[in-house]
Design a protein around this motif. Structure first.
Motif, PDB file in Angstrom:
ATOM      1  N   UNK A 179      58.541  18.790  55.854  1.00  0.00           N
ATOM      2  CA  UNK A 179      58.829  17.177  56.003  1.00  0.00           C
ATOM      3  C   UNK A 179      60.397  17.169  55.771  1.00  0.00           C
ATOM      4  N   UNK A 180      60.772  18.109  54.677  1.00  0.00           N
ATOM      5  CA  UNK A 180      62.261  17.647  54.164  1.00  0.00           C
ATOM      6  C   UNK A 180      63.006  18.081  55.357  1.00  0.00           C
ATOM      7  N   UNK A 189      54.658  26.108  50.189  1.00  0.00           N
ATOM      8  CA  UNK A 189      55.809  25.414  50.278  1.00  0.00           C
ATOM      9  C   UNK A 189      56.292  24.816  51.828  1.00  0.00           C
ATOM     10  N   UNK A 234      55.862  20.703  52.634  1.00  0.00           N
ATOM     11  CA  UNK A 234      56.890  20.097  51.964  1.00  0.00           C
ATOM     12  C   UNK A 234      58.244  20.369  52.576  1.00  0.00           C
ATOM     13  N   UNK A 235      58.374  21.548  52.659  1.00  0.00           N
ATOM     14  CA  UNK A 235      59.624  21.570  53.328  1.00  0.00           C
ATOM     15  C   UNK A 235      59.622  21.512  54.859  1.00  0.00           C
ATOM     16  N   UNK A 251      62.026   8.152  59.809  1.00  0.00           N
ATOM     17  CA  UNK A 251      63.529   8.666  60.345  1.00  0.00           C
ATOM     18  C   UNK A 251      63.760   8.350  61.735  1.00  0.00           C
ATOM     19  N   UNK A 253      54.174  10.297  60.021  1.00  0.00           N
ATOM     20  CA  UNK A 253      54.824   9.123  59.437  1.00  0.00           C
ATOM     21  C   UNK A 253      56.311   9.605  58.962  1.00  0.00           C
ATOM     22  N   UNK A 254      56.465  10.785  58.478  1.00  0.00           N
ATOM     23  CA  UNK A 254      58.075  11.006  58.198  1.00  0.00           C
ATOM     24  C   UNK A 254      58.989  11.061  59.417  1.00  0.00           C
ATOM     25  N   UNK A 272      63.210  14.874  57.569  1.00  0.00           N
ATOM     26  CA  UNK A 272      63.692  14.119  56.640  1.00  0.00           C
ATOM     27  C   UNK A 272      65.476  14.096  56.976  1.00  0.00           C
ATOM     28  N   UNK A 273      65.694  15.522  56.964  1.00  0.00           N
ATOM     29  CA  UNK A 273      67.173  15.794  56.870  1.00  0.00           C
ATOM     30  C   UNK A 273      67.807  15.729  58.224  1.00  0.00           C
TER      31      UNK A 273
END
Lengths: 338, 338, 338, 338
Positions: free
Chosen positions: D286-287, D280, D283-284, D334, D329-330, D290-291
């Protein structure tokens, strides 16, 4: 591993076991119960099978692994339960022990008035915060050294041993000199540096559960103190943090009977922090004793309306007296006394 | 708004108030207490100032807003507390009411044995699940209609009114016919469709707190039933969901004295679900009563080891009998009886 | 148990397996994936060893137990992931699906303005509550039947299929007639009666996680729908209840990648309820997609200041448009599109 | 209170304000932003009205109360955000800062391999625990002094400044000598003695959120450091304790945008502890970016299977390299860079 000795072993036999345990690179803690003496072995678990050989000794009953992660705190170590002596006041026996006093020491007059009041009401120990852990650095941080001395004097005058919170390992000598029991607050429940240092003194420690400490972790925190050599630990349930906002914390009374099953350490309850609302303190104090608690920690202030911290949860002296009156029959109903 | 009438009003005067309230597009609920009658007005709050004019009536004492979001459930409405009659058994009076029985009805023999055992132990009502809310669709879902009939028969034979859980509004007629009290489980605590329908019957409802329901939300759930016209609601604390995993739930006994302050509805406690561990049930039952609960919900199974659900938290009959014996002196100590 | 068939089996072979499974008193669910067809067997687990004999069939690859408690929802059943078709709009593919609209339908003008705005912003589905689950019985409960029809008309006009919440099993026919996707709200996440009934229709169901539902329980709730025969389930993370009060809920984005590993069902996120604060909606929407979510549920209101419910968390149309612009590059960065 | 000065004030004018503030018994903290200089006044709030008189000075723009309980940490104090320099590496700017390395320093070989690997993957700082806070006193407690020196050497060799956890105020001098950034762990998030002492040094502090620390309390903990004079604080969200047990903690990404609105301090995220599951972490991570997070703390171990602590959540070097590739890229999407 725990080495359970046979009844009526001699001091020499105990010393033999200790020596053999230490030769296997374990530290040995001798724990003398009423019925049995056990030797708890602290060290690298990979050598556990070697300890098993101790069973061949004639005066060793059995060598048993401790299945839970806590060892010295485990009930099995002292099935009859521990009794902790705080300068003459016992916690953990048949009698319920009541610790009472103001959240914070605010002045000579205030702490003396509180001491007189709680003594009159029937308390056995005086509490009061000199060094206060406050969420904000801008809030009243306590009277510190002076507060500690005022508390000591008030306790002495009223004939009550004192309990007060220590926050910094640096202050241990000061506290050992002036206090009878050192409290570890909820925010330091897993401050392992502090716990270790408290394990190297002999003064009793009142260890509060952290706001999000699971019961097994709570006993592991006690284990930090015990494993350094201080057996005088009393546990205190003071409410956990949950989604419920109607009360300041959620007093988890399930913890009382469960801890009593898991550990030999005495368990007391703080319904003042556990609810944060003075009108809930008395019913939750009664419930704590009915659930099997060995004592209570109750905040009492001569005039809660002007308290410098936690006013809404402190009882007036007359309400504390009333609480004690209501407590007596409940204690009796569950086979205890006040 | 609540219209408090003066003492000794006549039925005609009450009818006058009701008519005036309804003319203002409010629904009026007449609540007759021992000392006072009050009329609760449910409707659009924007008209509240108009209700204030009722104070000019000679037999109206005062018109007061309800500050909390619950109205009909508020203590102010019935300061002396509500007593709910379950087919002859009262909940909310001086006497502690004990509801006991198996988690699920499993067979004629099992439920009859349980009924006989809990009656002998001193229970006042028989519980048992016929329709079971199970996390998994593949788990035993209860004996459904047949289970309900077996429970009814067992209760009848033992002389105990029965309490059982309803999950689907569709089944209300069936439950009204066969059960004496309808239980709403924790998972349906905010199933507003079901609550509304239960508000349109007269049978008593045992409303359990949801796993993450705040106390104010819990009373709002009760308010859904009350505001539809059914005043017979008993609240049940059964543990909330927290980070602690040593117990199945965290029984929140703070809820007991707080709810008793906020509402006139009776409050009982379910220590079986609240702990999930049979050895904690008795101490937490004693604690519940000491905290001020009006009753208990205890799971008792003739043979917990073979139970089809929740075996670890069900008491054997002999342990239930022992619990009742320990309960009597605690109830007495807080001015109650069994 | 799950019977995994070999590639390229015939319909006749599938039928043979189904018949044999049913003869063993299991219900058989045939699930046709792109690469493999599997037959999920629902029934009493005590017969599982008998199912094992199916491995002797030439066209059966293997018979495997499902280790977790969910079966039909398990990723293994459909490793490539499910795609759910909502009246022409797909959820679960490469494209991110955005569902947007007001919390509640308040008037024809309001819902039409919202529909036009979210369509212009790039939404794929229109949401809006007609029947509202409100904590208080005195709060606005939605426009009910009329609201449903207004939502349907607004969606039709804007060219957007509609999603709306169902609370009562009684209303299913009405919803099947007027809505394209039926939402189950957090408070009904474990209303098993409702879930079962939704399993007997074919319309897609948007299942929200409950406030205190563990992820495994969440999948078991989905399993209630799947096991009754409706495979069209989309999961929605919407925040859980924790001690943190700065946000309305704690959006648990860990749930997104974990659910994607555990289940083949699509997973979307509702950052509006998950935060309760409009200014956090956009960053958390971006985070959701970066974490791997298949879509978003966003509350958009033409004028949040006058909204009849949940005003603080609804976006203005221009902010929704901005969110969509910011979303496109993030979606692209993780290999998705809008 | 905060005194906001007009643009382009002179040093002399600033000194005048400081002197006047101190004469009123407040401590004055001068905070120089790009656009404005402000003087934060720490002291007894009862004198606040007197500070208001400073508005009469020509070079004072306005004197404003800080409504939230945190003052120096408040966004208003430095609207453009703080950038913290860790021995040449900046945290809080446009570039995402990645801190990576093993949970614990276990040997010279292990920490050097980790340092080389994370440097190759693109990390900017090396992390590693020398003193480990372990729930059990019997668990591996870290290599302590030796571990700190090994970490320092490995960082030096790889060209990476180092971050490591301090548990005891007693060790501050040692850490100041050997580490570039001092981490305060979750269990010490409200160890106010430790925080105060860290406020008296100048080395950057990485402050982790406690397991049950509310966001406002988290900023108050930072305030303890800031109010003692050390402005170099970076906040780290690392997951909170909730009822969910599928993940080790519940990573609360809501905290990221909310903290960025409330405070000028940089905010980074630790998805390794926040999830406890290596699959996990990516993905977290990256999140988190993004946040709006300013950086990441990622546990990387040359061989997680043999790690002495937290193996399940540590990434292998190749997975860390992959994470960094997916991150680029993420970050770009942003408006950030790596």
């Amino acid at each position: 591993m725990i080495v359970v000795l046979k009844p009526h072993v001699t001091e020499e036999q105990i010393a033999t076991v200790v020596r053999m345990v230490e030769e296997l690179d374990y530290r040995a803690h001798v724990i003398r119960g009423v019925e049995r003496t056990v030797v708890a072995c602290v060290g690298d678990e990979r050598g556990d099978h070697q300890l098993g050989h101790l069973e061949s000794l004639a005066f060793v009953d059995r060598v048993m692994p401790v299945l839970r992660s806590f060892k010295l705190a485990a009930r099995e170590v002292r099935p009859e339960g521990s009794r902790i002596n705080v300068n003459g006041v016992e916690i953990g026996g048949k009698r319920i022990t009541v610790i009472a006093g103001p959240c914070a020491v605010e002045s000579k007059e205030q702490v003396e008035a509180a001491a007189v009041a709680v003594k009159a009401g029937g308390a056995h120990l005086l509490r009061g915060g000199a060094f206060k852990p406050r969420t904000s650095p801008y809030a009243f941080q306590g009277m510190e050294d002076e507060g500690l001395r005022l508390l000591e004097a008030a306790g002495h005058k009223a004939g009550l041993p004192i309990v007060t919170e220590i926050m910094d390992p640096h202050d241990i000598d000061l506290f050992v000199e002036h206090a009878d029991m050192l409290q570890v607050g909820a925010r330091n429940a897993q401050n392992f540096s502090l716990l270790r240092r408290l394990g190297r003194i002999k003064k009793p420690v009142l260890l509060k559960r952290g706001m999000s400490t699971k019961l097994e972790e709570f006993l592991m925190a006690a284990e930090y103190i015990l494993s350094e050599g201080n057996p005088n630990v009393v546990l205190c349930e003071r409410g956990i943090r949950t989604f419920e906002t109607a009360t300041r914390n959620t007093l988890d009374l399930n913890a009382v009977p469960l801890l009593k099953q898991w550990t030999h350490l005495p368990v007391i309850v703080d319904p003042s922090h556990g609810t944060g609302i003075w009108s809930l303190v008395t019913p939750m104090a009664l419930a704590s004793i009915a659930a099997g608690a060995d004592g209570l920690l109750i905040e009492v202030h001569p005039d809660p309306a002007v308290a410098r911290s936690d006013g809404p949860q402190q009882l007036k002296p007359e309400r504390f007296t009333e609480l004690m009156k209501l407590l007596a029959p409940v204690a009796k109903a569950v086979g205890r006394s006040l």
